[in-house]
Scaffold this active site. Structure first.
Site, PDB file in Angstrom:
ATOM      1  N   GLY A  61      -3.289 -13.869  29.572  1.00  0.00           N
ATOM      2  CA  GLY A  61      -3.455 -15.214  30.126  1.00  0.00           C
ATOM      3  C   GLY A  61      -3.777 -16.279  29.098  1.00  0.00           C
ATOM      4  N   GLY A  93       1.605 -10.904  34.223  1.00  0.00           N
ATOM      5  CA  GLY A  93       0.690 -11.691  35.061  1.00  0.00           C
ATOM      6  C   GLY A  93       1.323 -13.020  35.418  1.00  0.00           C
ATOM      7  N   ASN A 149       1.755  -8.307  38.172  1.00  0.00           N
ATOM      8  CA  ASN A 149       0.366  -8.312  38.622  1.00  0.00           C
ATOM      9  C   ASN A 149       0.031  -9.741  39.043  1.00  0.00           C
ATOM     10  OD1 ASN A 149      -2.397  -8.181  38.922  1.00  0.00           O
ATOM     11  ND2 ASN A 149      -2.835  -7.882  36.737  1.00  0.00           N
ATOM     12  N   TRP A 150       0.021  -9.958  40.350  1.00  0.00           N
ATOM     13  CA  TRP A 150      -0.163 -11.329  40.844  1.00  0.00           C
ATOM     14  C   TRP A 150      -1.611 -11.795  40.787  1.00  0.00           C
ATOM     15  CZ3 TRP A 150       3.255 -11.767  45.915  1.00  0.00           C
ATOM     16  CH2 TRP A 150       4.579 -11.449  45.592  1.00  0.00           C
ATOM     17  N   LYS A 151      -2.536 -10.885  40.551  1.00  0.00           N
ATOM     18  CA  LYS A 151      -3.976 -11.205  40.534  1.00  0.00           C
ATOM     19  C   LYS A 151      -4.368 -11.910  41.841  1.00  0.00           C
ATOM     20  CE  LYS A 151      -3.635 -11.170  35.584  1.00  0.00           C
ATOM     21  NZ  LYS A 151      -4.163 -11.540  34.293  1.00  0.00           N
ATOM     22  N   GLU A 197      -9.676  -7.210  33.532  1.00  0.00           N
ATOM     23  CA  GLU A 197     -10.528  -8.098  34.346  1.00  0.00           C
ATOM     24  C   GLU A 197     -11.470  -7.276  35.224  1.00  0.00           C
ATOM     25  OE1 GLU A 197      -7.261 -10.408  35.875  1.00  0.00           O
ATOM     26  OE2 GLU A 197      -6.938 -11.154  33.839  1.00  0.00           O
ATOM     27  N   HIS A 244      -7.724  -2.539  35.094  1.00  0.00           N
ATOM     28  CA  HIS A 244      -7.314  -3.778  34.429  1.00  0.00           C
ATOM     29  C   HIS A 244      -8.517  -4.358  33.678  1.00  0.00           C
ATOM     30  CE1 HIS A 244      -6.103  -7.926  33.857  1.00  0.00           C
ATOM     31  NE2 HIS A 244      -4.870  -7.476  33.928  1.00  0.00           N
ATOM     32  N   SER A 246       0.633 -12.102  28.221  1.00  0.00           N
ATOM     33  CA  SER A 246       1.502 -13.264  27.967  1.00  0.00           C
ATOM     34  C   SER A 246       2.952 -12.878  27.681  1.00  0.00           C
ATOM     35  CB  SER A 246       0.926 -14.135  26.836  1.00  0.00           C
ATOM     36  OG  SER A 246      -0.375 -14.582  27.183  1.00  0.00           O
ATOM     37  N   GLU A 252      -2.672  -3.557  27.161  1.00  0.00           N
ATOM     38  CA  GLU A 252      -2.900  -4.983  27.338  1.00  0.00           C
ATOM     39  C   GLU A 252      -4.034  -5.437  26.423  1.00  0.00           C
ATOM     40  OE1 GLU A 252      -1.237  -6.349  31.383  1.00  0.00           O
ATOM     41  OE2 GLU A 252      -3.309  -5.782  31.689  1.00  0.00           O
TER      42      GLU A 252
HETATM   43  P1  PGA Z   1      -0.564 -12.384  31.643  1.00  0.00           P
HETATM   44  O1  PGA Z   1      -1.396 -11.211  32.364  1.00  0.00           O
HETATM   45  O2  PGA Z   1       0.893 -11.979  31.659  1.00  0.00           O
HETATM   46  O3  PGA Z   1      -0.821 -13.605  32.493  1.00  0.00           O
HETATM   47  O4  PGA Z   1      -1.113 -12.518  30.277  1.00  0.00           O
HETATM   48  C1  PGA Z   1      -1.059  -9.869  32.188  1.00  0.00           C
HETATM   49  C2  PGA Z   1      -2.028  -9.003  32.950  1.00  0.00           C
HETATM   50  O5  PGA Z   1      -3.216  -9.353  33.021  1.00  0.00           O
HETATM   51  O6  PGA Z   1      -1.665  -7.950  33.504  1.00  0.00           O
END
Ligand code: PGA
Length: 258
Positions: free
Chosen positions: A176, A237, A12-14, A100, A98, A216, A170
């Site tokens: 993150g 991510g 997931n590149w966001k 976010e 997600h 993470s 998640e």
């Molecule tokens: P992260 O994000 O690996 O940077 O913690 C995972 C995600 O939000 O899908």
């Protein structure tokens, strides 16, 4: 990992990578991965890079996913992208719900449900994200939250629908932040989720559905997490933005030869 379920790693590149950077990353990945047997791998770039990445990964082991979509086909929805538009770019996967999107953009379980149904109707395979916040975990609400997100999000779906869906657990406090759920904590949540999926669908469906861990995950902790019986892959991510670290995670997911 369980041999019934093929490991599935998605990046997931966001909101990261220009078109040129995106193409460079997938070209590096293609080179490092080679034939890559035994693991499904999908990259989810931002919308703006989907066309270029789609062309760059054509004929490779990499699959293409989007990070979000609207549930309607077309219309007055400024700034939105429809399932049909994603299909046109040879996108076969889409991340839905997600954390976010839920916390920053107000997505509710009802919206997640609408999006999941629209994705399935358009032959897109959803990665449905669920997970508790730190406060919910501290207040021992984790199971209730997961149960609610699954029950509401998967409302009115049958076993055939569920089979098309990957669930990504998640924990919001791990995304993150560099804080990862320990393998035991993650495994317990995955086992609970599989139990809820069994209630919603049936045992066979729950046993074949893949549940990814996200939050993470990195080369240093991937093998230990992926060794858990109910962890079938990862939604990555930060570590998916670098070809070396994403490749290392994919390699950790490859089934060991006996
Ligand atoms: P992260 O994000 O690996 O940077 O913690 C995972 C995600 O939000 O899908």
């Amino acid at each position: 990992m369980n041999r019934l379920r093929k490991p599935f790693i998605a990046g997931n590149w966001k909101m990261n990578k220009t078109v040129a950077e995106a193409v460079e990353l997938v070209n590096d990945l293609k080179q490092q991965l080679g034939a890559c047997k035994g693991v499904d791998v999908v990259v989810c770039p931002p919308f703006t890079a989907l066309t270029a990445v789609s062309a760059a990964i054509s004929g490779s082991v990499l699959g293409l996913g989007a990070q979000n979509m609207h549930w309607e086909k077309a219309g007055a929805f400024t700034g939105e992208i429809s399932p049909q538009m994603l299909r046109e770019l040879y996108c076969h996967h889409v991340i839905i719900g997600h954390s976010e999107r839920r916390t920053l953009f107000g997505e509710t379980d009802e919206i997640v449900n609408r999006k999941l149904r629209a994705a399935l109707a358009n032959h897109l395979r959803p990665i449905m994200c669920i997970g508790e916040t730190l406060q919910e975990r501290q207040e021992n609400q984790t199971e209730q939250v997961l149960q609610r997100q699954l029950t509401e999000g998967l409302r009115e779906m049958g076993a055939a629908d569920l089979q098309q869906i990957t669930v990504a657990y998640e924990p919001v406090w791990a995304i993150g932040t560099g804080l990862t759920a320990t393998p035991d904590v993650a495994q317990a949540a995955h086992l609970f989720i599989r139990g809820v999926l069994k209630e919603i669908g049936d045992d066979k469906t729950a046993q074949t559905m893949r549940i990814q861990y996200g939050g993470s995950m990195k080369p240093e902790n991937a093998a230990e997490l992926l060794a858990q019986p109910d962890i079938d892959g990862g939604l990555i991510g930060g570590a998916a933005l670098d070809a070396d670290s994403f490749t290392a995670i994919i390699k950790a997911a490859m089934p060991r030869e006996k």
